[in-house]
Motif scaffolding. Structure first.
Motif, PDB file in Angstrom:
ATOM      1  N   VAL A   7       0.713  -1.310  -0.007  1.00 53.87           N
ATOM      2  CA  VAL A   7       0.036  -0.047  -0.003  1.00 53.87           C
ATOM      3  C   VAL A   7       0.971   1.354   0.023  1.00 53.87           C
ATOM      4  CG1 VAL A   7      -1.899   1.168   1.013  1.00 53.87           C
ATOM      5  CG2 VAL A   7      -1.883  -1.134   1.410  1.00 53.87           C
ATOM      6  N   HIS A  14      -1.462  -7.972   5.760  1.00 48.39           N
ATOM      7  CA  HIS A  14      -2.702  -7.986   5.086  1.00 48.39           C
ATOM      8  C   HIS A  14      -3.781  -7.473   5.782  1.00 48.39           C
ATOM      9  CE1 HIS A  14      -6.190  -9.267   2.605  1.00 48.39           C
ATOM     10  NE2 HIS A  14      -5.234  -9.085   1.518  1.00 48.39           N
ATOM     11  N   ARG A  16      -3.956  -5.556   8.371  1.00 46.98           N
ATOM     12  CA  ARG A  16      -3.874  -4.143   8.702  1.00 46.98           C
ATOM     13  C   ARG A  16      -3.606  -3.159   7.594  1.00 46.98           C
ATOM     14  NH1 ARG A  16      -0.013  -2.403  11.803  1.00 46.98           N
ATOM     15  NH2 ARG A  16       1.455  -4.349  11.917  1.00 46.98           N
ATOM     16  N   ALA A  17      -3.527  -3.444   6.536  1.00 47.46           N
ATOM     17  CA  ALA A  17      -3.446  -2.606   5.309  1.00 47.46           C
ATOM     18  C   ALA A  17      -4.920  -1.850   5.052  1.00 47.46           C
ATOM     19  CB  ALA A  17      -3.236  -3.482   4.055  1.00 47.46           C
ATOM     20  N   ALA A  18      -4.850  -0.587   5.062  1.00 49.71           N
ATOM     21  CA  ALA A  18      -5.952   0.430   4.958  1.00 49.71           C
ATOM     22  C   ALA A  18      -5.700   1.629   3.845  1.00 49.71           C
ATOM     23  CB  ALA A  18      -6.261   0.829   6.177  1.00 49.71           C
ATOM     24  N   ILE A  19      -6.691   1.966   3.523  1.00 52.26           N
ATOM     25  CA  ILE A  19      -6.548   3.214   2.797  1.00 52.26           C
ATOM     26  C   ILE A  19      -7.415   4.367   3.341  1.00 52.26           C
ATOM     27  CG2 ILE A  19      -5.843   2.252   0.357  1.00 52.26           C
ATOM     28  CD1 ILE A  19      -9.425   3.574   0.253  1.00 52.26           C
ATOM     29  N   HIS A  20      -6.976   5.583   3.089  1.00 57.12           N
ATOM     30  CA  HIS A  20      -7.705   6.944   3.438  1.00 57.12           C
ATOM     31  C   HIS A  20      -9.243   7.016   3.033  1.00 57.12           C
ATOM     32  CE1 HIS A  20      -8.502  10.988   4.450  1.00 57.12           C
ATOM     33  NE2 HIS A  20      -7.318  11.002   5.255  1.00 57.12           N
ATOM     34  N   ILE A  21     -10.277   7.423   3.966  1.00 57.62           N
ATOM     35  CA  ILE A  21     -11.543   7.296   3.534  1.00 57.62           C
ATOM     36  C   ILE A  21     -11.783   8.329   2.364  1.00 57.62           C
ATOM     37  CG2 ILE A  21     -12.671   6.604   5.773  1.00 57.62           C
ATOM     38  CD1 ILE A  21     -13.225   9.737   6.546  1.00 57.62           C
ATOM     39  N   ASP A  23      -9.909   8.361  -0.073  1.00 54.56           N
ATOM     40  CA  ASP A  23      -9.365   8.021  -1.653  1.00 54.56           C
ATOM     41  C   ASP A  23     -10.373   8.246  -2.503  1.00 54.56           C
ATOM     42  OD1 ASP A  23      -6.859   5.855  -2.438  1.00 54.56           O
ATOM     43  OD2 ASP A  23      -8.888   6.042  -3.438  1.00 54.56           O
ATOM     44  N   TYR A  26     -12.395   5.151  -3.386  1.00 54.81           N
ATOM     45  CA  TYR A  26     -13.587   4.729  -2.555  1.00 54.81           C
ATOM     46  C   TYR A  26     -14.682   5.721  -2.783  1.00 54.81           C
ATOM     47  CZ  TYR A  26     -15.989   4.252   1.856  1.00 54.81           C
ATOM     48  OH  TYR A  26     -16.807   4.122   3.031  1.00 54.81           O
TER      49      TYR A  26
END
Ligand SMILES: Cc1ncc(COP(=O)(O)O)c(C=O)c1O
Length: 287
Positions: A7, A14, A16-21, A23, A26
């Motif tokens: 990421v 895996h 704990r992988a996250a993207i910003h709200i 993005d 999304y």
């Protein structure tokens, strides 16, 4: 579950992988993706998938998140870290993170996510028994050649298929011609043995598997034509099948509950699957 996801510059566990709200993938489905099959530890048709990724990005005016060479290195490193021999690499690029506003942000950097999935490509019943498909109206936008993450019409059609006990939905345009599956290209073999698949245009995704199968067909002297075909023609065909990075060549034995040909996987579909498996294993070159 795979161990690592990539990421935006980091290999993260895996779970704990996250993207910003915020993005834009999304918020607006403002991004593209690729699915690259992996066989014996090697990405199959990697350069064709990365060509399509670059093209999808350029059609949406999103910059490459890193150089092509760096992208290849990340793919290979993620496969190594996750110990994948057979499976797939999923690559997603979005326009990045920005306060919600429809117009493009002036300064967002593209966001890159990569994951892998382990798969067992042998002994799957769909290859030996074939699958049922249904037909549905094609409700997608006019640029189906771009591999955008906006897959809602595809998801709705696939759900309709699933609820009907079918593997895939063949989408049909306003003229009654099959465009493609929800995640596959569609093919038939006519009564006189000719292989038919829809020609390339904005109406369908330019499948990498489709391209390889056409190259193999040409090498093997199989007569083929790229043109639209109707549902009636598919029902009257000797054989039907779908192709994709994860379904390879999957024989279609029923359409809307009616048998195709003898209602069993056709001989050409089986030969193409065997040739494609050889190609994946590196036993065929050139395709
Ligand atoms: C709509 C659609 N058509 C065709 C395909 C097949 O493309 P490929 O062979 O590159 O996997 C896919 C793959 O996901 C798809 O989503």
């Amino acid at each position: 579950m795979p161990r690592y996801a990539y990421v935006n510059g980091q290999y993260l566990p895996h779970g704990r992988a996250a993207i910003h709200i915020e993005d834009r993938g999304y918020q607006f489905a403002d991004g593209i993706y690729e699915v690259v099959p992996v066989a014996a530890g090697r990405p199959v048709d990697e350069s064709q998938h990365l060509d399509r990724l670059e093209r999808s990005l350029s059609e949406l005016r999103i910059a490459m998140p890193m150089s092509r060479r760096a992208l290849e290195l990340v793919c290979h490193e993620l496969l190594r870290r996750n110990g994948i021999r057979d499976g797939l690499i999923y690559i997603q690029v979005t326009r990045g993170v920005a306060p919600r506003n429809h117009a493009f942000p002036a300064d967002a950097s593209p966001a890159l996510v990569m994951t892998t999935k382990r798969m067992n490509f042998t002994g799957q019943a769909k290859f030996t028994d074939g699958v049922s498909v249904i037909t549905v109206p094609d409700q997608r936008w006019a640029r189906r050649d771009i591999k955008t993450i906006n897959l809602l019409p595809n998801c709705l059609a696939k759900q309709t298929a699933t609820e009907a006990g079918a593997y895939e939905a063949l989408q049909v345009d306003d003229e009654g011609n099959v465009t493609e599956g929800t995640s596959s290209n569609a093919w038939i073999v006519t009564g006189n043995g000719k292989l038919i698949t829809r020609h390339l245009s904005d109406d369908i995704l330019h499948g990498v598997t489709r391209r390889t199968i056409l190259a193999i067909a040409a090498e093997e002297g199989v007569d083929f034509e790229e043109r639209p075909f109707t549902v009636a023609e598919a029902l009257a065909a000797n054989e039907a099948f779908v192709t994709s990075a994860t379904s390879f060549v999957t024989p279609v034995v029923r359409i809307d509950g009616k048998p195709v040909g003898d209602g069993v996987p056709g001989p050409l579909a089986q030969r193409l699957l065997a040739w494609y498996r050889d190609y994946m294993a590196g036993l065929r070159v050139g395709a």
